[in-house]
Enzyme design. Structure first.
Site, short mmCIF file in Angstrom:
data_model
loop_
_atom_site.label_atom_id
_atom_site.label_comp_id
_atom_site.label_asym_id
_atom_site.label_seq_id
_atom_site.Cartn_x
_atom_site.Cartn_y
_atom_site.Cartn_z
CG HIS A 88 -0.35 0.01 2.55
ND1 HIS A 88 -0.14 -1.15 3.26
CD2 HIS A 88 0.08 1.00 3.36
CE1 HIS A 88 0.38 -0.87 4.44
NE2 HIS A 88 0.54 0.43 4.53
CG HIS A 109 3.69 4.57 5.39
ND1 HIS A 109 2.82 5.11 6.29
CD2 HIS A 109 3.22 3.34 5.12
CE1 HIS A 109 1.87 4.23 6.57
NE2 HIS A 109 2.08 3.14 5.86
CD GLU A 167 3.25 -0.56 7.10
OE1 GLU A 167 2.72 0.42 6.53
OE2 GLU A 167 2.62 -1.39 7.77
#
Ligand SMILES: CC[C@@H](C(=O)O)C(=O)SCCNC(=O)CCNC(=O)[C@H](O)C(C)(C)COP(=O)(O)OP(=O)(O)OC[C@H]1O[C@@H](n2cnc3c(N)ncnc32)[C@H](O)[C@@H]1OP(=O)(O)O
Ligand SMILES: [Co+2]
Length: 134
Positions: free
Chosen positions: A7, A79, A130
């Site tokens: 994502h 992010h 991440e």
């Protein structure tokens, strides 16, 4: 080491308004809001054919996105999340290479029920990364 983009996250000041903008204006499918107190955020996912967009709103007094939103009051890209198959092996390799793994280095369980870790944006071209084990 890196797999798919799981994502891209956008920090927003008003999650309901952002979700409605994606639903009504962009015609996207969105999930129900999910409060994640351990991460200090409430999230909604926009589901797309090839990946997801994660909309993040601060939750609680010590949200990790509070300072980012203070600098970017209208919101902004926060992010990118890459998938890895072995998050401990990825963490150890990154630490050995000198990258800063945020927190104490112990993965937390993320929004998808899978272990996640974050890498300092100053070590990766100004982008917070991440990692999610899949
Ligand atoms: C929903 C759960 C999970 C999932 O499963 O998907 C999530 O995504 S949770 C998402 C929220 N969680 C986190 O972001 C955890 C990791 N983040 C942190 O630990 C902190 O936010 C941080 C990255 C260490 C930043 O800390 P902060 O105190 O907010 O700011 P600093 O002033 O210390 O920042 C230092 C420096 O870095 C720049 N910065 C900060 N955030 C970002 C960012 N998102 N992207 C790019 N750059 C960022 C900040 O501007 C500072 O730079 P200078 O001003 O040049 O010093
Ligand atoms: Co995320």
């Amino acid at each position: 080491m890196l797999g798919r983009v799981n994502h891209v996250a956008i920090a927003v000041p008003d999650l309901a308004a952002a979700a409605e903008s994606y639903r009504a204006t962009l015609g996207a499918n969105i999930t129900e809001p999910q409060a994640l107190p351990e991460h200090g955020v409430t999230v909604v996912f926009v589901t797309l054919p090839n990946t997801k967009v994660e909309l993040l709103e601060p939750l609680g007094e010590a949200s990790p996105i509070a300072a980012f939103l203070a600098k970017n009051p209208a919101g902004g890209m926060h992010h990118i999340c890459y998938e890895v198959t072995d998050i401990i092996a990825a963490r150890d390799r990154l630490k050995a290479a000198g990258a800063r793994v945020l927190g104490d280095g112990t993965p937390k369980i993320g929004a998808h029920g899978k272990p996640v870790l974050f890498l300092h944006p100053k070590d990766f071209q100004g982008t917070l990364i991440e990692l999610e084990e899949v």
